[in-house]
Structures are given as C-alpha cells and as structure tokens.
Design a protein around this motif. Structure first.
Motif, PDB file in Angstrom:
ATOM      1  N   PHE A  19     -67.419-103.577 -42.179  1.00 17.72           N
ATOM      2  CA  PHE A  19     -67.325-103.505 -40.721  1.00 17.72           C
ATOM      3  C   PHE A  19     -68.300-102.460 -40.173  1.00 17.72           C
ATOM      4  CE2 PHE A  19     -65.397-101.359 -37.012  1.00 17.72           C
ATOM      5  CZ  PHE A  19     -65.454-102.411 -36.119  1.00 17.72           C
ATOM      6  N   LYS A  20     -69.166-102.904 -39.252  1.00 17.66           N
ATOM      7  CA  LYS A  20     -70.127-101.970 -38.685  1.00 17.66           C
ATOM      8  C   LYS A  20     -69.640-101.462 -37.322  1.00 17.66           C
ATOM      9  CE  LYS A  20     -74.033-103.817 -41.199  1.00 17.66           C
ATOM     10  NZ  LYS A  20     -75.280-104.600 -41.174  1.00 17.66           N
ATOM     11  N   ALA A  21     -69.120-100.257 -37.315  1.00 15.39           N
ATOM     12  CA  ALA A  21     -68.651 -99.664 -36.058  1.00 15.39           C
ATOM     13  C   ALA A  21     -69.831 -99.415 -35.122  1.00 15.39           C
ATOM     14  CB  ALA A  21     -67.906 -98.363 -36.337  1.00 15.39           C
ATOM     15  N   VAL A  22     -70.970 -99.050 -35.713  1.00 12.13           N
ATOM     16  CA  VAL A  22     -72.227 -98.915 -34.974  1.00 12.13           C
ATOM     17  C   VAL A  22     -73.233 -99.767 -35.733  1.00 12.13           C
ATOM     18  CG1 VAL A  22     -74.046 -97.321 -34.254  1.00 12.13           C
ATOM     19  CG2 VAL A  22     -71.664 -96.587 -34.173  1.00 12.13           C
ATOM     20  N   ASP A  23     -73.906-100.652 -34.989  1.00  7.75           N
ATOM     21  CA  ASP A  23     -74.638-101.716 -35.666  1.00  7.75           C
ATOM     22  C   ASP A  23     -76.061-101.847 -35.129  1.00  7.75           C
ATOM     23  OD1 ASP A  23     -75.321-103.960 -37.070  1.00  7.75           O
ATOM     24  OD2 ASP A  23     -73.906-105.311 -36.082  1.00  7.75           O
ATOM     25  N   GLY A  24     -76.903-100.911 -35.530  1.00 12.31           N
ATOM     26  CA  GLY A  24     -78.318-101.024 -35.152  1.00 12.31           C
ATOM     27  C   GLY A  24     -78.597-100.556 -33.738  1.00 12.31           C
ATOM     28  N   VAL A  25     -78.175 -99.340 -33.442  1.00  9.17           N
ATOM     29  CA  VAL A  25     -78.313 -98.842 -32.066  1.00  9.17           C
ATOM     30  C   VAL A  25     -79.598 -98.034 -31.902  1.00  9.17           C
ATOM     31  CG1 VAL A  25     -77.338 -97.190 -30.410  1.00  9.17           C
ATOM     32  CG2 VAL A  25     -75.858 -98.915 -31.491  1.00  9.17           C
ATOM     33  N   ASP A  26     -80.400 -98.444 -30.923  1.00 10.17           N
ATOM     34  CA  ASP A  26     -81.597 -97.696 -30.529  1.00 10.17           C
ATOM     35  C   ASP A  26     -81.318 -97.038 -29.185  1.00 10.17           C
ATOM     36  OD1 ASP A  26     -82.902 -98.797 -32.735  1.00 10.17           O
ATOM     37  OD2 ASP A  26     -83.694-100.473 -31.560  1.00 10.17           O
ATOM     38  N   LEU A  27     -81.342 -95.729 -29.184  1.00  7.19           N
ATOM     39  CA  LEU A  27     -81.076 -95.000 -27.947  1.00  7.19           C
ATOM     40  C   LEU A  27     -82.240 -94.055 -27.680  1.00  7.19           C
ATOM     41  CD1 LEU A  27     -77.450 -93.516 -28.184  1.00  7.19           C
ATOM     42  CD2 LEU A  27     -78.258 -95.195 -26.514  1.00  7.19           C
ATOM     43  N   THR A  28     -82.643 -93.963 -26.419  1.00  8.59           N
ATOM     44  CA  THR A  28     -83.643 -92.976 -26.052  1.00  8.59           C
ATOM     45  C   THR A  28     -83.097 -92.172 -24.890  1.00  8.59           C
ATOM     46  OG1 THR A  28     -85.444 -94.416 -26.741  1.00  8.59           O
ATOM     47  CG2 THR A  28     -86.008 -92.659 -25.196  1.00  8.59           C
ATOM     48  N   VAL A  29     -82.926 -90.885 -25.114  1.00  3.22           N
ATOM     49  CA  VAL A  29     -82.375 -90.018 -24.075  1.00  3.22           C
ATOM     50  C   VAL A  29     -83.470 -89.059 -23.636  1.00  3.22           C
ATOM     51  CG1 VAL A  29     -80.617 -88.299 -23.528  1.00  3.22           C
ATOM     52  CG2 VAL A  29     -80.067 -90.206 -25.065  1.00  3.22           C
ATOM     53  N   ARG A  30     -83.760 -89.105 -22.338  1.00  2.00           N
ATOM     54  CA  ARG A  30     -84.854 -88.289 -21.817  1.00  2.00           C
ATOM     55  C   ARG A  30     -84.331 -86.987 -21.225  1.00  2.00           C
ATOM     56  NH1 ARG A  30     -89.633 -90.769 -21.891  1.00  2.00           N
ATOM     57  NH2 ARG A  30     -89.536 -92.971 -22.470  1.00  2.00           N
ATOM     58  N   GLN A  31     -85.191 -85.985 -21.338  1.00  2.00           N
ATOM     59  CA  GLN A  31     -84.835 -84.674 -20.834  1.00  2.00           C
ATOM     60  C   GLN A  31     -84.461 -84.722 -19.349  1.00  2.00           C
ATOM     61  OE1 GLN A  31     -88.064 -82.295 -22.228  1.00  2.00           O
ATOM     62  NE2 GLN A  31     -86.612 -81.405 -23.682  1.00  2.00           N
ATOM     63  N   GLY A  32     -83.413 -83.997 -19.003  1.00  4.51           N
ATOM     64  CA  GLY A  32     -83.042 -83.855 -17.596  1.00  4.51           C
ATOM     65  C   GLY A  32     -82.227 -85.006 -17.047  1.00  4.51           C
ATOM     66  N   THR A  33     -81.776 -85.922 -17.915  1.00  2.31           N
ATOM     67  CA  THR A  33     -80.995 -87.046 -17.404  1.00  2.31           C
ATOM     68  C   THR A  33     -79.518 -86.898 -17.776  1.00  2.31           C
ATOM     69  OG1 THR A  33     -81.458 -88.329 -19.421  1.00  2.31           O
ATOM     70  CG2 THR A  33     -82.892 -88.710 -17.535  1.00  2.31           C
ATOM     71  N   ILE A  34     -78.683 -87.568 -17.000  1.00  7.32           N
ATOM     72  CA  ILE A  34     -77.299 -87.780 -17.397  1.00  7.32           C
ATOM     73  C   ILE A  34     -77.252 -89.206 -17.920  1.00  7.32           C
ATOM     74  CG2 ILE A  34     -74.886 -87.945 -16.662  1.00  7.32           C
ATOM     75  CD1 ILE A  34     -75.418 -85.843 -14.567  1.00  7.32           C
ATOM     76  N   HIS A  35     -77.027 -89.303 -19.226  1.00  5.61           N
ATOM     77  CA  HIS A  35     -77.105 -90.601 -19.901  1.00  5.61           C
ATOM     78  C   HIS A  35     -75.702 -90.939 -20.402  1.00  5.61           C
ATOM     79  CE1 HIS A  35     -79.748 -93.428 -22.447  1.00  5.61           C
ATOM     80  NE2 HIS A  35     -78.484 -93.795 -22.648  1.00  5.61           N
ATOM     81  N   THR A  36     -75.136 -91.982 -19.848  1.00  7.27           N
ATOM     82  CA  THR A  36     -73.727 -92.290 -20.114  1.00  7.27           C
ATOM     83  C   THR A  36     -73.596 -93.521 -20.998  1.00  7.27           C
ATOM     84  OG1 THR A  36     -73.192 -91.400 -17.941  1.00  7.27           O
ATOM     85  CG2 THR A  36     -71.491 -92.734 -19.006  1.00  7.27           C
TER      86      THR A  36
END
Ligand code: ATP
Length: 250
Positions: A19-36
C-alpha cells in the motif's frame, strides 16, 4: 508565486507493504508562500509531512531543501537546516511557563544546528530574547508567566506554533493547526498564520476550507497518495476533480 525554490520533492513515495500512502508526489514549494496541502481523509497529507521532516524515510524519491538533498538526513539535522514543524500540545511542558517553554524550544534549536552543520555550539545566543520576541508576535504578553497548562486550548495551539518559530525556521510546517479549536479561536489562528506568511515560508495541512481559501498562495490537492490538482485557490475551488474526490469520500 515566483520566489526561489525552498523545498522540492521528486517521486516521493512511502509504501507500507503493497500500500502506497504516498505515491510519487512531486512538490515544489517556493520561498515566501503559504503552500497548503488538502485532500480527503487518508489522502497521504500527514505521511507526506513525515517524509519532509524525516520522521519517516521515504521508500522512493528525493527531498531537497534549501539547496541540499536531505532525503536521508535525520529530523534534528533538518531542524538545524531551517525546517520546523509545530509540536503537539502534548509536547508542551504543562507546568512550565509560556516563556520557559519557548526558551527551551529556542535552546533546542542550537543543538539541532550543531548537528546539521557537524560542529559544536560555540556561541550562547540569548534564548530568552527569542522567547520574548515570539510572545510579542503571538500576543501572549499577558500570559507569558502562566504555566502552559493553564492556557485555553486555543492559546495552547498558538503556543505550539510559537514553539516551532523558536527554531527560527526558513520553512514552517503546520499540521491542522486549527483542529479541535473553538469557533472563537479559529480567526486568531488564521490571522496568525496569514501574518507569518509575510516572514516565513509556510506549509500547511488544513481541513477548514474557508481558512485554506483565504490564506493560501498555492494549494496542492492530494487524493489516494497522489497529487490530484495544484494551483492558486481560485483554480482549485472550481476544479471538478477536486469536488468529486471529496464527494467520493462520503
Ligand atoms: P487525515 O486527513 O485523515 O489526517 P491524511 O491525508 O493525513 O489523512 P495519512 O495520515 O497520511 O492521511 O494516511 C495515508 C494513508 O496511509 C491512510 O490510508 C492511512 O491509513 C495509511 N497509513 C498511515 N500510517 C500507516 C502505517 N503506519 N501503516 C499502514 N498504513 C498507514
């Protein structure tokens, strides 16, 4: 949002057996943002956070933070590099004052830094000064000397955020900061997070949609371990795939 990339995951995966609880996640979080990160129950949001903070080792994929590959670094080292997650109320020292709690959190950060950069703590910064700055910021001035256990539930949750701030992070991770909060306390927390967004990069997991839509710069919608949709609030709000993912849960 156009800031530099602060955090990036590529192909992030956490499998429990088949079971893949997280399955190939690409996330990009940029400085100064609120990323939800939002998504139905069991979508993999908290597990993703665990992989970012190092509480879980991903079974595949990489995590880069502040220009370094941290995939295999322990949690303390990540704190030292500037990643901080809010503690749970259960980790507040209930009998110590608000100020003492914050002082201890500030002190803990120097240990973490020493570990991250493989060198001993050389200077002794004024941890009480850090504590007092945070007390001002959280508007807990009148309660600084009260035992943490005597604060209301909402104030304790605010203090949890303060404990994370005491590490003077580049990236602040908040996992459902309003959960269990009364209706009167929610606007206080919402305003606080919005304000923190001016000075910090914030990653948030939150179920309350009015909060999510009002303070996020970027929303990543997860569903069944994957990224379903990502974009600014307006785009996410009107996306049919998001609606059906939530409805499918009922
Ligand atoms: P919620 O909104 O309910 O907190 P979430 O999106 O944060 O959900 P996770 O807590 O990340 O979801 O869980 C993702 C999936 O992984 C769930 O199906 C959960 O049951 C499963 N899971 C979490 N921890 C484990 C574990 N230790 N062993 C097996 N499965 C697990």
């Amino acid at each position: 949002p156009s800031g530099d990339i602060l955090l990036q995951t590529t192909g992030l995966e956490l499998a429990y057996g088949a079971f893949k609880a997280v399955d190939g996640v690409d996330l990009t979080v940029r400085q100064g943002t609120i990323h939800t990160i939002i998504g139905p129950n069991g979508a993999g949001k908290t597990t993703t956070f665990h992989c970012l903070t190092g509480e879980r080792r991903p079974t595949a994929g990489r995590v880069r933070f502040a220009g370094q590959d941290i995939t295999n670094r322990p949690p303390e080292a990540r704190v030292g590099l500037g990643m901080s997650r809010s503690f749970q109320i259960t980790s507040l020292f209930q009998t110590l004052s608000v100020r003492e709690n914050l002082r201890l959190a500030a002190q803990g950060r120097d240990g973490a830094r020493a570990l991250a950069f493989w060198r001993p703590v050389t200077s002794r910064p004024d941890h009480l000064k850090v504590a007092d700055e945070i007390i001002d910021r959280l508007q807990l001035g009148g309660r600084a000397h009260l035992p943490a256990g005597e604060l209301s539930h909402g104030q304790q949750r605010v203090l949890e955020v303060g404990m994370a701030l005491a590490a003077r992070p580049k990236l602040l991770l908040l996992d459902e900061p309003t959960s269990g909060m009364g209706i009167d306390d929610i606007p206080v927390m919402t305003r606080l997070i919005g304000e923190l967004g001016h000075d910090y990069t914030v990653m948030l997991i939150e179920h309350n949609m009015s909060i999510v839509m009002s303070i996020s710069d970027v929303i990543t919608v997860m569903h069944q371990g994957r990224v379903l949709v990502e974009g600014p609030p307006d785009l996410v709000r009107n996306d049919d795939r998001v609606r059906s993912a939530y409805l499918g849960e009922a």
